[in-house]
Design an enzyme around this catalytic site. Sequence first.
Site, PDB file in Angstrom:
ATOM      1  CD  GLU A  29      22.655  -6.288  -9.235  1.00  0.00           C
ATOM      2  OE1 GLU A  29      21.658  -6.146  -9.964  1.00  0.00           O
ATOM      3  OE2 GLU A  29      23.377  -7.304  -9.266  1.00  0.00           O
ATOM      4  CB  ALA A  59      28.950  -8.877  -9.187  1.00  0.00           C
ATOM      5  CD  GLU A  60      22.981 -10.441 -10.214  1.00  0.00           C
ATOM      6  OE1 GLU A  60      24.015 -10.731 -10.855  1.00  0.00           O
ATOM      7  OE2 GLU A  60      22.193  -9.533 -10.574  1.00  0.00           O
ATOM      8  CG  PHE A  83      13.809  -8.139 -12.042  1.00  0.00           C
ATOM      9  CD1 PHE A  83      12.418  -8.062 -12.132  1.00  0.00           C
ATOM     10  CD2 PHE A  83      14.557  -6.983 -12.166  1.00  0.00           C
ATOM     11  CE1 PHE A  83      11.790  -6.843 -12.344  1.00  0.00           C
ATOM     12  CE2 PHE A  83      13.924  -5.765 -12.373  1.00  0.00           C
ATOM     13  CZ  PHE A  83      12.540  -5.687 -12.461  1.00  0.00           C
ATOM     14  CG  ASP A  84      11.766 -13.543 -11.109  1.00  0.00           C
ATOM     15  OD1 ASP A  84      12.265 -13.002 -12.128  1.00  0.00           O
ATOM     16  OD2 ASP A  84      10.559 -13.492 -10.845  1.00  0.00           O
ATOM     17  N   GLY A  85      14.965 -13.780 -12.305  1.00  0.00           N
ATOM     18  CA  GLY A  85      15.815 -14.373 -13.319  1.00  0.00           C
ATOM     19  C   GLY A  85      17.288 -14.042 -13.158  1.00  0.00           C
ATOM     20  CG  PHE A  86      18.614 -10.348 -12.799  1.00  0.00           C
ATOM     21  CD1 PHE A  86      18.380 -10.823 -14.086  1.00  0.00           C
ATOM     22  CD2 PHE A  86      18.356  -9.016 -12.538  1.00  0.00           C
ATOM     23  CE1 PHE A  86      17.893  -9.997 -15.086  1.00  0.00           C
ATOM     24  CE2 PHE A  86      17.872  -8.180 -13.533  1.00  0.00           C
ATOM     25  CZ  PHE A  86      17.644  -8.663 -14.807  1.00  0.00           C
ATOM     26  CE1 TYR A  88      17.295 -20.012 -11.665  1.00  0.00           C
ATOM     27  CE2 TYR A  88      16.821 -18.253 -13.210  1.00  0.00           C
ATOM     28  CZ  TYR A  88      16.389 -19.276 -12.410  1.00  0.00           C
ATOM     29  OH  TYR A  88      15.055 -19.565 -12.334  1.00  0.00           O
ATOM     30  CG  HIS A 129      13.098  -8.538 -15.987  1.00  0.00           C
ATOM     31  ND1 HIS A 129      13.979  -8.862 -16.977  1.00  0.00           N
ATOM     32  CD2 HIS A 129      13.598  -7.413 -15.412  1.00  0.00           C
ATOM     33  CE1 HIS A 129      14.962  -7.962 -17.015  1.00  0.00           C
ATOM     34  NE2 HIS A 129      14.751  -7.084 -16.069  1.00  0.00           N
TER      35      HIS A 129
END
Length: 325
Positions: A29, A59-60, A83-86, A88, A129
Amino acid sequence: MTKMTLAKALNAGLRRAMEDDDKVVLMGEDIGRLGGVFRITDGLQKDFGEARVVDTPLAESGIVGTAVGLALRGYRPVVEIQFDGFVYPAYDQIVSQVAKLHYRSGGRVAMPMVIRIPFGGGIGAVEHHSESPEAQFAHTPGLKVVACSDPVDAYWMIQQAISHPDPVIFLEPKRLYHSTKAEVDVDATPGPLFASRVLRAGSDVTVLAYGPTVKTALTAAEAAAGEGKSLEVIDLRTLSPLDVAPVYESVRRTGRAVVVHEAHVNLGLGAELAARVTEQCFHSLEAPVLRVGGFDTPYPPARAEEYFLPDLDRVLDAVDRSLAW
């Protein structure tokens, strides 16, 4: 030799990998025209085109799923998770498909893919984040997990990860992107990707760290030296597979070990390291292996993260408790 930040070193490493192999494709992204939120891919779309530096929808799961298809067709996709939190939403694709296709196909299908994840805290970001998901991926057979901690490693490790035949989770300490500079010899011969390294020799306590906590560990070692304590600092670099031979050799000399990471202590990498060191170095240990990490809570709001992250005082406190045992 060229002086680079960690971010610039990653950019240079990606550029060189793309020059060396036209099957290398970057996806993520805002990585194209914008150059990524941290500017790691800055200028790459302009030089390599929109077909090789692909701006994707938000849309990971779809990004990683598309990368699986590309890898099956002979490409070497490099996915950026913003970011790491995205990560999942893409977790199912990673653990159910990326990690298993080589095994499931009896070795007939290769999955040469790199998933880059900016990880850890320290930048004052909002929720989702500043997370540390490394243990979840290191626990998944079929994935390799590595973490760089300085520009030299960033430059070489990203190229080695891209050329590796197996999927690699590539963790980048976001708080070091623009705060750490070093001379990078782009003509050097790099060491192996899956190997830890001793960054500072010492004789009293072995301190194990990776990613953002390497800098903290080195700062603690410098402070401890002023008090007459000698800390040996090891940058693990590879979290799966763990390269523990240098760790065992060090602990058998020092008799003590402290593991430092930002992730929650409960069932984190520190627990695995403590178990292995205890099993292999039991008769050399003068104290139990101690862990310093994030608390077992969700990552806190930005104004409280300085209390959550392992800092100089918490590392030195663990060293003192180990020495006093």
